[in-house]
Design a protein around this motif. Structure first.
Motif, PDB file in Angstrom:
ATOM      1  N   VAL A 190       0.835  -1.204   0.000  1.00 14.66           N
ATOM      2  CA  VAL A 190       0.000   0.000   0.000  1.00 14.66           C
ATOM      3  C   VAL A 190       0.869   1.254   0.000  1.00 14.66           C
ATOM      4  N   GLY A 191       1.927   1.267   0.822  1.00 12.31           N
ATOM      5  CA  GLY A 191       2.803   2.439   0.863  1.00 12.31           C
ATOM      6  C   GLY A 191       3.501   2.688  -0.452  1.00 12.31           C
ATOM      7  N   THR A 192       3.964   1.622  -1.108  1.00 11.95           N
ATOM      8  CA  THR A 192       4.655   1.768  -2.391  1.00 11.95           C
ATOM      9  C   THR A 192       3.689   2.167  -3.494  1.00 11.95           C
ATOM     10  N   TRP A 193       2.514   1.556  -3.510  1.00 11.42           N
ATOM     11  CA  TRP A 193       1.532   1.878  -4.544  1.00 11.42           C
ATOM     12  C   TRP A 193       1.071   3.334  -4.440  1.00 11.42           C
ATOM     13  N   ASN A 194       0.918   3.834  -3.234  1.00 17.78           N
ATOM     14  CA  ASN A 194       0.415   5.198  -3.037  1.00 17.78           C
ATOM     15  C   ASN A 194       1.517   6.250  -2.984  1.00 17.78           C
ATOM     16  N   ASP A 195       2.768   5.837  -3.146  1.00 19.11           N
ATOM     17  CA  ASP A 195       3.874   6.794  -3.069  1.00 19.11           C
ATOM     18  C   ASP A 195       3.772   7.818  -4.201  1.00 19.11           C
ATOM     19  N   TYR A 196       3.907   9.083  -3.839  1.00 15.82           N
ATOM     20  CA  TYR A 196       3.824  10.152  -4.836  1.00 15.82           C
ATOM     21  C   TYR A 196       5.131  10.930  -4.953  1.00 15.82           C
ATOM     22  N   MET A 197       5.721  11.290  -3.807  1.00 16.57           N
ATOM     23  CA  MET A 197       6.900  12.144  -3.830  1.00 16.57           C
ATOM     24  C   MET A 197       8.091  11.458  -4.477  1.00 16.57           C
ATOM     25  N   GLY A 198       8.320  10.177  -4.151  1.00  8.42           N
ATOM     26  CA  GLY A 198       9.468   9.477  -4.728  1.00  8.42           C
ATOM     27  C   GLY A 198       9.427   9.435  -6.250  1.00  8.42           C
ATOM     28  N   PRO A 199       8.361   8.890  -6.860  1.00  8.25           N
ATOM     29  CA  PRO A 199       8.281   8.899  -8.326  1.00  8.25           C
ATOM     30  C   PRO A 199       8.298  10.308  -8.923  1.00  8.25           C
ATOM     31  N   MET A 200       7.739  11.268  -8.206  1.00 12.76           N
ATOM     32  CA  MET A 200       7.722  12.635  -8.713  1.00 12.76           C
ATOM     33  C   MET A 200       9.141  13.197  -8.833  1.00 12.76           C
ATOM     34  N   ILE A 201      10.030  12.787  -7.917  1.00 14.13           N
ATOM     35  CA  ILE A 201      11.393  13.308  -7.906  1.00 14.13           C
ATOM     36  C   ILE A 201      12.303  12.534  -8.845  1.00 14.13           C
ATOM     37  N   TYR A 202      12.199  11.198  -8.832  1.00 15.02           N
ATOM     38  CA  TYR A 202      13.174  10.363  -9.524  1.00 15.02           C
ATOM     39  C   TYR A 202      12.754   9.955 -10.931  1.00 15.02           C
ATOM     40  N   LEU A 203      11.485  10.084 -11.272  1.00 16.73           N
ATOM     41  CA  LEU A 203      11.010   9.650 -12.586  1.00 16.73           C
ATOM     42  C   LEU A 203      10.494  10.854 -13.360  1.00 16.73           C
ATOM     43  N   THR A 204      11.116  11.137 -14.485  1.00 16.82           N
ATOM     44  CA  THR A 204      10.755  12.326 -15.261  1.00 16.82           C
ATOM     45  C   THR A 204      10.076  11.978 -16.580  1.00 16.82           C
ATOM     46  N   ARG A 205      10.538  10.949 -17.251  1.00 14.95           N
ATOM     47  CA  ARG A 205       9.922  10.581 -18.534  1.00 14.95           C
ATOM     48  C   ARG A 205       8.542   9.994 -18.309  1.00 14.95           C
ATOM     49  N   ASP A 206       7.662  10.308 -19.227  1.00 16.52           N
ATOM     50  CA  ASP A 206       6.273   9.866 -19.081  1.00 16.52           C
ATOM     51  C   ASP A 206       6.160   8.350 -19.097  1.00 16.52           C
ATOM     52  N   ILE A 207       7.065   7.677 -19.795  1.00 21.43           N
ATOM     53  CA  ILE A 207       7.006   6.221 -19.909  1.00 21.43           C
ATOM     54  C   ILE A 207       7.354   5.536 -18.590  1.00 21.43           C
ATOM     55  N   ASN A 208       7.983   6.260 -17.656  1.00 21.38           N
ATOM     56  CA  ASN A 208       8.387   5.680 -16.370  1.00 21.38           C
ATOM     57  C   ASN A 208       7.503   6.101 -15.206  1.00 21.38           C
ATOM     58  N   LYS A 209       6.534   6.947 -15.433  1.00 25.34           N
ATOM     59  CA  LYS A 209       5.749   7.477 -14.323  1.00 25.34           C
ATOM     60  C   LYS A 209       4.808   6.422 -13.750  1.00 25.34           C
ATOM     61  N   THR A 210       4.449   6.631 -12.495  1.00 31.13           N
ATOM     62  CA  THR A 210       3.564   5.698 -11.798  1.00 31.13           C
ATOM     63  C   THR A 210       2.134   6.228 -11.793  1.00 31.13           C
ATOM     64  N   VAL A 211       1.230   5.441 -11.251  1.00 33.27           N
ATOM     65  CA  VAL A 211      -0.181   5.773 -11.348  1.00 33.27           C
ATOM     66  C   VAL A 211      -0.529   7.023 -10.543  1.00 33.27           C
ATOM     67  N   GLN A 212       0.136   7.237  -9.406  1.00 34.85           N
ATOM     68  CA  GLN A 212      -0.182   8.424  -8.610  1.00 34.85           C
ATOM     69  C   GLN A 212       0.251   9.704  -9.322  1.00 34.85           C
ATOM     70  N   VAL A 213       1.427   9.681  -9.936  1.00 40.20           N
ATOM     71  CA  VAL A 213       1.876  10.831 -10.726  1.00 40.20           C
ATOM     72  C   VAL A 213       1.001  10.962 -11.972  1.00 40.20           C
ATOM     73  N   GLY A 214       0.617   9.833 -12.544  1.00 39.04           N
ATOM     74  CA  GLY A 214      -0.265   9.872 -13.706  1.00 39.04           C
ATOM     75  C   GLY A 214      -1.622  10.451 -13.387  1.00 39.04           C
ATOM     76  N   LEU A 215      -2.136  10.154 -12.191  1.00 39.35           N
ATOM     77  CA  LEU A 215      -3.414  10.743 -11.775  1.00 39.35           C
ATOM     78  C   LEU A 215      -3.300  12.259 -11.676  1.00 39.35           C
ATOM     79  N   ARG A 216      -2.164  12.726 -11.187  1.00 33.37           N
ATOM     80  CA  ARG A 216      -1.962  14.176 -11.113  1.00 33.37           C
ATOM     81  C   ARG A 216      -1.997  14.802 -12.502  1.00 33.37           C
ATOM     82  N   ARG A 217      -1.353  14.156 -13.464  1.00 34.85           N
ATOM     83  CA  ARG A 217      -1.385  14.648 -14.835  1.00 34.85           C
ATOM     84  C   ARG A 217      -2.807  14.584 -15.390  1.00 34.85           C
ATOM     85  N   PHE A 218      -3.507  13.496 -15.073  1.00 35.70           N
ATOM     86  CA  PHE A 218      -4.885  13.337 -15.541  1.00 35.70           C
ATOM     87  C   PHE A 218      -5.770  14.464 -15.004  1.00 35.70           C
TER      88      PHE A 218
END
Length: 289
Positions: free
Chosen positions: A217-245
């Protein structure tokens, strides 16, 4: 104070009607709190099946006149949610497996092996839980960039492969297992790895399930980590993707609710599958230590 408590217990014991009334009131309160907690989720499910103009209609129409199932088809066409879900599932599954493995290994050493400085090392490791993530966020970022893992999914895996909380949870559970089992296994010639695999793990299903739930649950809902370390759209996670959505469809609340509901389904399934072990793990961990 003790005498008053004993008197109250005696009254409830002697008066079954009073005891029944107390139990009914307790259930009423618990049901009321549960309903209050579930209201936002019910509203989200209801809104995900409406048109946008129906979402904020007052008074609230909890059951839509027409169920718009096409909302769940449209969200996959707006942004690459499939890619986001794949990335998040990969990170969550690998991190959960590695944390469970490393935490159980370390916990076994701290709980059942005697070596010099064991308790001091354990306290020092557990003390890292008190250090806020913001304090070592920059050094971690520099390390990941120097290792060539920046903007890769493996950066998130490496950063979360170890957990002080997981070690603490598993160690507290392992300490409830009698040492005589390990000593008998050593006499029979079983190695420490064999004791861990054949004795400790089968007896610690509740603790493992608890750790799996917390980690997944903690990893799936993580937002800050992927937001900092993942920049390309092909690597983004669902929480960052929801923000874009949300940024691209800020006025389509029915689609936002549908996307949010889809992001909740995996963690809900994991929790429902492991909930009976989760309750047992919370109840038994920490009783001894």
């Amino acid at each position: 104070m003790t005498q008053v408590t004993l008197t109250q217990r005696q009254i409830r014991k002697d008066n079954p009607v009073l005891a029944l009334i107390g139990k009914v009131l307790l259930y009423v309160v618990l049901i009321g709190v549960s309903i209050f907690t579930l209201i936002p989720f019910v509203w989200m499910i209801s809104s995900s099946l409406k048109l946008d103009r129906e979402v904020f209609v007052y008074p609230i129409r909890w059951i839509p006149e027409t169920f718009h199932w096409e909302n769940f088809r449209l969200i996959w066409e707006k942004v690459p949610l499939v890619t986001y879900f794949k990335n998040t599932a990969f990170i969550a599954i690998v991190v959960t497996f590695l944390q469970t493995l490393t935490s159980s290994f370390a916990a076994y050493a701290f709980a059942k092996l005697n070596f010099k400085g064991r308790d001091i090392l354990f306290l020092a490791y557990i003390a890292t839980i008190a250090v806020p993530w913001q304090a070592y966020m920059l050094p971690q970022f520099i390390m990941m960039r120097s290792m060539g893992l920046y903007d890769t999914l493996w950066a998130m895996v490496v950063l979360q492969a170890f957990s002080a909380f997981g070690v603490f949870l598993m160690r507290q559970f392992y300490q409830n297992i009698p040492n005589e089992l390990c000593e008998a296994a050593r006499i029979d010639g079983l190695s420490e790895y064999g004791i861990w695999a054949r004795i400790m793990l089968p007896l610690s299903k509740a603790a493992i399930a608890t750790l799996v739930i917390f980690t997944f649950v903690g990893t799936w809902n993580d937002y800050m980590g992927p937001m900092i370390y993942l920049t390309r759209d092909i690597n983004k996670t669902v929480q960052v993707g929801l923000r874009r959505f949300i940024q691209e469809n800020s006025s389509d609340y029915h689609l936002i609710m549908a996307a949010s509901l889809c992001s909740l389904l995996p963690v809900s399934v994991v929790f429902l599958c492991l909930q009976k072990y989760f309750i047992e793990g919370i109840a038994t961990s920490g009783l001894k230590g």
